[in-house]
Design a protein around this motif. Structure first.
Motif, mmCIF file in Angstrom:
data_model
loop_
_atom_site.group_PDB
_atom_site.id
_atom_site.type_symbol
_atom_site.label_atom_id
_atom_site.label_comp_id
_atom_site.label_asym_id
_atom_site.label_seq_id
_atom_site.Cartn_x
_atom_site.Cartn_y
_atom_site.Cartn_z
ATOM 1 N N UNK A 108 -118.120 -30.185 -36.490
ATOM 2 C CA UNK A 108 -117.323 -30.028 -37.527
ATOM 3 C C UNK A 108 -116.134 -29.210 -36.696
ATOM 4 N N UNK A 109 -116.200 -27.613 -36.324
ATOM 5 C CA UNK A 109 -115.945 -27.106 -36.069
ATOM 6 C C UNK A 109 -114.154 -27.898 -35.060
ATOM 7 N N UNK A 110 -114.955 -28.068 -33.911
ATOM 8 C CA UNK A 110 -114.468 -28.795 -33.171
ATOM 9 C C UNK A 110 -113.585 -30.720 -34.088
ATOM 10 N N UNK A 111 -113.648 -31.063 -34.616
ATOM 11 C CA UNK A 111 -113.030 -32.077 -35.492
ATOM 12 C C UNK A 111 -111.483 -31.393 -35.684
ATOM 13 N N UNK A 112 -112.283 -30.094 -36.775
ATOM 14 C CA UNK A 112 -110.516 -29.405 -37.091
ATOM 15 C C UNK A 112 -109.625 -28.868 -36.190
ATOM 16 N N UNK A 113 -110.284 -28.549 -34.652
ATOM 17 C CA UNK A 113 -109.130 -28.614 -33.818
ATOM 18 C C UNK A 113 -108.307 -29.678 -33.223
ATOM 19 N N UNK A 114 -109.095 -30.941 -33.032
ATOM 20 C CA UNK A 114 -107.557 -31.984 -33.428
ATOM 21 C C UNK A 114 -106.706 -32.213 -34.370
ATOM 22 N N UNK A 115 -107.565 -32.764 -35.372
ATOM 23 C CA UNK A 115 -106.725 -33.299 -36.946
ATOM 24 C C UNK A 115 -105.393 -32.150 -37.318
ATOM 25 N N UNK A 116 -104.470 -33.140 -37.613
ATOM 26 C CA UNK A 116 -103.117 -32.298 -38.555
ATOM 27 C C UNK A 116 -104.168 -32.630 -40.113
ATOM 28 N N UNK A 117 -103.691 -31.748 -40.999
ATOM 29 C CA UNK A 117 -103.741 -31.927 -42.709
ATOM 30 C C UNK A 117 -103.233 -32.601 -42.991
ATOM 31 N N UNK A 118 -102.535 -32.744 -42.909
ATOM 32 C CA UNK A 118 -101.391 -33.281 -43.226
ATOM 33 C C UNK A 118 -101.668 -35.219 -43.081
ATOM 34 N N UNK A 119 -102.560 -35.382 -41.843
ATOM 35 C CA UNK A 119 -102.948 -37.202 -41.747
ATOM 36 C C UNK A 119 -104.179 -37.504 -42.245
ATOM 37 N N UNK A 120 -104.310 -38.385 -43.269
ATOM 38 C CA UNK A 120 -105.498 -38.770 -43.584
ATOM 39 C C UNK A 120 -106.128 -39.934 -42.876
ATOM 40 N N UNK A 121 -105.490 -40.347 -42.288
ATOM 41 C CA UNK A 121 -106.270 -41.787 -41.390
ATOM 42 C C UNK A 121 -107.647 -41.779 -40.649
ATOM 43 N N UNK A 122 -107.807 -40.488 -40.218
ATOM 44 C CA UNK A 122 -109.196 -40.535 -40.244
ATOM 45 C C UNK A 122 -109.514 -38.771 -40.486
ATOM 46 N N UNK A 123 -110.790 -39.628 -40.825
ATOM 47 C CA UNK A 123 -111.117 -37.890 -42.016
ATOM 48 C C UNK A 123 -111.710 -37.501 -41.022
ATOM 49 N N UNK A 124 -111.918 -35.577 -41.559
ATOM 50 C CA UNK A 124 -112.367 -34.633 -40.672
ATOM 51 C C UNK A 124 -114.281 -35.296 -41.057
#
Length: 540
Positions: A108-124
């Motif tokens: 979960x921590x690793x995934x949060x580093x990569x995803x912009x909060x505004x993007x919804x194409x790929x969920x956490x």
């Protein structure tokens, strides 16, 4: 080992690595068509941190063991070589388990580093899931890699070569069948399909282990005989062995994860920077082009460097320890020249045929974005290849600590400039920054080789100029082929047409370049001898 044996071992590993990487590129075609660019980006989210952790968990020990074993074997101390092999195996099993726990429970921590909060194409949740699935491979791969390093240190390249290919075949077979069943037959989700795809790394590792154990069983008696023939067995303290091993291993780990570190910077900054400049709608596609699909393609010429590097380390170490200056200089010249001979024309071809190659392999739906970006990314094949080989040379001449400086300089440039360049040049900014950063790292390595050995690049420059002339002629020929094709068909006519153009153009360009190299005796001067198969082909 003679020069011919060196070349033979090099070519064996290069061929195996080439086949492995070629298979790794080919499977991406049906895989992309099934899961799409979003699925491929999700796949990249798992594999970039996995690549880093797999190198960190081994702490560079497999390649360090190769160098360690080569050194002590040259001193006829097979007892110490066997001790470090056993010690390294236990150590790698422990670090592999630790790395697995870090990646699985920290997904979960690793995934949060990569995803912009505004993007919804790929969920956490989806990103965390694929990261957890790939983490299982960390349990087995580190200890498996030790055995490869041990065989290479004994100048036996076959086990590594065969196990690499079997590992890739098992992984890809499991991946494609599994993804097809989930997505096409059972109409499952992208997350489930990509999660299974990342788990295939564990399946491939098991297959590789089986192959290596078979080799070990067949060669154990020979290794035992060498050990028994050793009259004097010096028992070096375990602490001293580990200290020497980690002195070798430290730089190896950073070299091993160099490419992944550049990708990690992109993974953390690219999506967020693209969203900030209002281009979040194409960031997933763009990232997939140069860090997933496009990177798979450029890895094919880079693989020549990887295969050469693996065979080079024990030989450079041996020549350096025995103070065989002429032989050492010849090996360094050979390694640099082979990289230039194969990778330079490959880069030219990738740039000129960027739209055709990408469209033929991955489809033309987003070719207006993918084609130009792939052309910009292609030259990194040359800088990544040279970085790998120059680092191997530095490690072989006991200058491994300097690789920390050169890699740090490159990564620092990437970190400082990446977001800024993306804001100025959009998606091309990330690619240009990688090219700049890796070029600086290569320049520093070449400078260190020169100052440490008083090495002259005169022969390398002379032959490189000839290669550049041949590459320019080949490039003109490719442009002419494209122009002639333009009267009848174009990559815009569909994926199959783009693929046909690619195959024909690559065959024509590659044949003419190899013919120039053969007739001018350039290839013979690089490898040190005539190649019988080329004699038979071009005499006809």
């Amino acid at each position: 080992m003679s020069s011919s044996n060196f070349i033979r071992g090099t070519m064996l590993l290069t061929a195996a690595s080439f086949l492995s990487k070629f298979l790794g590129m080919i499977y991406v075609i049906p895989f992309t068509n099934i899961v799409g660019e979003t699925g491929m980006t999700l796949y990249g989210f798992a594999y970039t941190p996995y690549s880093i952790l797999i190198s960190v968990s081994t702490v560079g020990v497999p390649l360090a063991v190769s160098k360690f074993v080569s050194k002590y074997n040259s001193l006829d101390d097979y007892y110490t070589s066997m001790r470090i092999f056993k010690l390294g195996t236990v150590l790698m099993f422990i670090t592999g388990i630790v790395a697995f726990f870090i990646m699985y429970f920290g997904a979960d921590v690793i995934a949060k580093l990569f995803l912009a909060e505004e993007k919804k194409e790929i969920s956490l949740e989806d990103a965390a899931h694929v990261i957890q699935m790939v983490s299982f491979a960390l349990i087995i791969i580190p200890s498996m890699s030790i055995m490869r390093g041990f065989f290479q240190g004994n100048q036996s390249m076959g086990p590594t070569a065969v196990s690499q290919v079997i590992e890739q075949i098992a992984r890809i077979t499991f991946l494609l069948i599994g993804v097809f069943l989930i997505k096409v037959v059972w109409d499952g989700s992208n997350s489930t399909a990509v999660g299974l795809a990342t788990f295939s790394a564990f399946v491939g590792a098991i297959a590789s282990w089986v192959v290596l154990l078979m080799y070990w069983k067949n060669r154990k008696r020979f290794l035992s005989e060498k050990l028994d023939q050793q009259k004097k067995k010096v028992r070096i303290p375990r602490s001293k062995l580990l200290k020497e091993l980690f002195q070798y291993a430290g730089p190896f780990v950073l070299v091993g994860i160099a490419t992944s570190l550049y990708q990690l910077v992109d993974l953390i900054t690219f999506d967020k920077a693209m969203v900030a400049i209002g281009k979040g709608d194409i960031s997933t596609i763009a990232y997939s082009v140069f860090n997933v699909q496009g990177h798979k393609v450029i890895l094919i010429p880079v693989t020549i460097a990887t295969g050469l590097s693996l065979a080079l380390i024990p030989e450079i170490t041996k020549s350096f320890n025995l103070n065989q200056v002429d032989r050492l200089n010849k090996q360094i010249n050979q390694s640099l020249q082979i990289i230039m001979f194969f990778v330079l024309p490959a880069v030219a071809g990738l740039v000129i045929l960027s739209h055709e190659i990408y469209g033929g392999l991955f489809g033309i739906d987003n070719i207006s974005i993918a084609g130009p970006l792939f052309a910009w990314y292609a030259p990194t094949a040359l800088t990544f290849a040279f970085f790998t080989v120059t680092c191997s040379i530095l490690q072989g001449i006991e200058q491994q600590k300097f690789t920390l400086i050169s890699l740090s300089a490159g990564i620092l440039i990437k970190i400082l400039l990446n977001s800024l360049m993306i804001q100025l040049l959009a998606e091309k900014g990330a690619v240009i920054t990688t090219l700049l950063a890796t070029s600086v790292a290569v320049f520093l390595n070449l400078w260190r080789i020169k100052t440490s050995l008083k090495f002259s690049y005169r022969r390398f420059r002379k032959l490189s100029l000839l290669m550049l002339i041949f590459t320019i002629v080949m490039a003109i020929l490719l442009l002419l082929v494209k122009w002639l094709f333009g009267f009848f068909i174009s990559y815009n006519d569909g994926q199959l047409i783009a693929f046909v153009i690619t195959i024909i153009a690559v065959f024509i360009g590659g044949t003419f370049y190899m013919y120039f190299g053969y007739m001018s005796t350039l290839f013979e001067r690089i490898v040190g001898k005539r190649i019988p198969i080329l004699d038979r082909i071009f005499r006809r």
